[in-house]
Design a protein around this motif. Sequence first.
Motif, PDB file in Angstrom:
ATOM      1  N   LEU A   1       0.846  -1.196   0.000  1.00  0.00           N
ATOM      2  CA  LEU A   1       0.000   0.000   0.000  1.00  0.00           C
ATOM      3  C   LEU A   1       0.877   1.238   0.000  1.00  0.00           C
ATOM      4  O   LEU A   1       1.836   1.339   0.783  1.00  0.00           O
ATOM      5  CB  LEU A   1      -0.917  -0.004   1.229  1.00  0.00           C
ATOM      6  N   HIS A   2       0.539   2.179  -0.870  1.00  0.00           N
ATOM      7  CA  HIS A   2       1.258   3.456  -0.934  1.00  0.00           C
ATOM      8  C   HIS A   2       0.252   4.559  -0.644  1.00  0.00           C
ATOM      9  O   HIS A   2      -0.337   5.154  -1.539  1.00  0.00           O
ATOM     10  CB  HIS A   2       1.882   3.627  -2.329  1.00  0.00           C
ATOM     11  N   ARG A   3       0.048   4.788   0.671  1.00  0.00           N
ATOM     12  CA  ARG A   3      -1.025   5.686   1.084  1.00  0.00           C
ATOM     13  C   ARG A   3      -0.587   7.146   1.168  1.00  0.00           C
ATOM     14  O   ARG A   3      -1.407   8.049   1.092  1.00  0.00           O
ATOM     15  CB  ARG A   3      -1.570   5.239   2.443  1.00  0.00           C
ATOM     16  N   THR A   4       0.687   7.395   1.385  1.00  0.00           N
ATOM     17  CA  THR A   4       1.172   8.764   1.506  1.00  0.00           C
ATOM     18  C   THR A   4       2.382   8.947   0.599  1.00  0.00           C
ATOM     19  O   THR A   4       2.886   7.991   0.010  1.00  0.00           O
ATOM     20  CB  THR A   4       1.582   9.092   2.956  1.00  0.00           C
ATOM     21  N   MET A   5       2.852  10.181   0.515  1.00  0.00           N
ATOM     22  CA  MET A   5       4.027  10.477  -0.298  1.00  0.00           C
ATOM     23  C   MET A   5       5.320  10.096   0.402  1.00  0.00           C
ATOM     24  O   MET A   5       6.390  10.125  -0.205  1.00  0.00           O
ATOM     25  CB  MET A   5       4.054  11.977  -0.647  1.00  0.00           C
ATOM     26  N   HIS A   6       5.225   9.738   1.673  1.00  0.00           N
ATOM     27  CA  HIS A   6       6.440   9.529   2.454  1.00  0.00           C
ATOM     28  C   HIS A   6       6.639   8.099   2.940  1.00  0.00           C
ATOM     29  O   HIS A   6       7.724   7.765   3.402  1.00  0.00           O
ATOM     30  CB  HIS A   6       6.440  10.463   3.673  1.00  0.00           C
ATOM     31  N   LYS A   7       5.618   7.253   2.854  1.00  0.00           N
ATOM     32  CA  LYS A   7       5.742   5.907   3.397  1.00  0.00           C
ATOM     33  C   LYS A   7       5.062   4.892   2.497  1.00  0.00           C
ATOM     34  O   LYS A   7       4.107   5.217   1.784  1.00  0.00           O
ATOM     35  CB  LYS A   7       5.130   5.831   4.807  1.00  0.00           C
ATOM     36  N   VAL A   8       5.563   3.653   2.561  1.00  0.00           N
ATOM     37  CA  VAL A   8       4.943   2.536   1.868  1.00  0.00           C
ATOM     38  C   VAL A   8       4.776   1.398   2.867  1.00  0.00           C
ATOM     39  O   VAL A   8       5.644   1.171   3.717  1.00  0.00           O
ATOM     40  CB  VAL A   8       5.787   2.100   0.649  1.00  0.00           C
ATOM     41  N   ASP A   9       3.638   0.705   2.787  1.00  0.00           N
ATOM     42  CA  ASP A   9       3.282  -0.317   3.772  1.00  0.00           C
ATOM     43  C   ASP A   9       3.183  -1.670   3.074  1.00  0.00           C
ATOM     44  O   ASP A   9       2.350  -1.860   2.181  1.00  0.00           O
ATOM     45  CB  ASP A   9       1.950   0.054   4.428  1.00  0.00           C
ATOM     46  N   VAL A  10       4.047  -2.617   3.472  1.00  0.00           N
ATOM     47  CA  VAL A  10       3.996  -3.986   2.959  1.00  0.00           C
ATOM     48  C   VAL A  10       3.387  -4.858   4.048  1.00  0.00           C
ATOM     49  O   VAL A  10       3.877  -4.875   5.179  1.00  0.00           O
ATOM     50  CB  VAL A  10       5.400  -4.504   2.591  1.00  0.00           C
ATOM     51  N   THR A  11       2.297  -5.576   3.724  1.00  0.00           N
ATOM     52  CA  THR A  11       1.642  -6.424   4.711  1.00  0.00           C
ATOM     53  C   THR A  11       1.666  -7.872   4.256  1.00  0.00           C
ATOM     54  O   THR A  11       1.521  -8.163   3.066  1.00  0.00           O
ATOM     55  CB  THR A  11       0.184  -5.998   4.954  1.00  0.00           C
ATOM     56  N   VAL A  12       1.863  -8.766   5.219  1.00  0.00           N
ATOM     57  CA  VAL A  12       1.776 -10.206   4.984  1.00  0.00           C
ATOM     58  C   VAL A  12       0.730 -10.745   5.958  1.00  0.00           C
ATOM     59  O   VAL A  12       0.916 -10.672   7.175  1.00  0.00           O
ATOM     60  CB  VAL A  12       3.129 -10.907   5.197  1.00  0.00           C
TER      61      VAL A  12
END
Length: 359
Positions: free
Chosen positions: A281-292
């Motif tokens: 998930l790329h919800r913001t311009m500053h962070k990316v979230d990888v979920t398992v």
Amino acid sequence: MTERPEPIPKMQLVLFIDDRPSAWELVQAVQAFLAADTEHPSTLRVVRVGEQPQLAEHFRVMLTPTLVHIAGGTRHLIAGKNLLAELRNAWSTWKRLAHGADPIAGPLPTTEAQLQIADEVFRLKQENAKLTERLLFQERMLAIVAHDLRNPLAAVSLAVETLEVSGDRLVPEKGQELLRHARQQVKLLDSLITDMLEAGAPDRMPQLVRVDLGKLCREALADLSLQAAIAAKKQVLTSDIPPDLPTIFGDPEQLRLVFSNLLDNASKYTPVGGHIALRVLHRTMHKVDVTVTDTGPGIPADLRERIFEHSYRLQPEDSVGYGIGLATCQRLVRAHYGRIWVDSAGKQGSCFHVVLPIF
């Protein structure tokens, strides 16, 4: 003959101030606070930054007022207009730290030569503390090795011994079953040793390069050992990786190890026919979230932090997974200035999050 009590270490404090009139009011307030605690002696040195800038540079003072607490090889700083309130909050912690410090405190350095020596002593004390912590960690790892290697080795030894003793009397199907079991245990041994070597390796900063995060995740999903484990348990593996993900700065090998470890754990803890998913998930311009996520037994709320400890395993009597893996993941993610945590909903499964910054 009664033993003489050990002297209570005298805490060393240095207060850096400027020339504003309110600075001396703060000095008097700090002195009154320290004097009120008669059970824990302390020394307070007041330093005007304008008169001794070399001391301010030595203690890395960025603003005034700043109060420095010196305890053994460590320094603790509090600063700003709420300094007195912060001192009250930190006081109980500082008192505990003082009991582990040298009870004989020397004078503060003033000359250039003294400052250089003090910096070198401070650096050596920090290195000594890191080495001591690493030795303790290696002792814990040795204890884990002694315990965790025993069961797989015993299983392999039993399978080989049965094959040797039975010889031609053993039916082919039973022989193949014993060989498969021995190979499985050897794989477990290899996985454990790999985790041990990675966790015991000297800390290093990640070698940052531009990384295609989507490609990295797809490579982790395509790992042959993961695919074999998924097929053996008839599990379903899905992914949701947007094609327009931004590149990030990271160490590809370290990040691949993190994602592979999370996927391996998901397969281990998910029952036959279960579901495993990797999403980015790329919800913001500053962070990316990888979920398992998985559909395994889930992790109780009171254990969601402990599973990242070096020697903790969720179900040591049943599990084929080892606690070293998640501890390694946490260390590597933190080295990338990221965060890793787990959400769980009881028996509905687990969801591991890896949030990485975008530079």
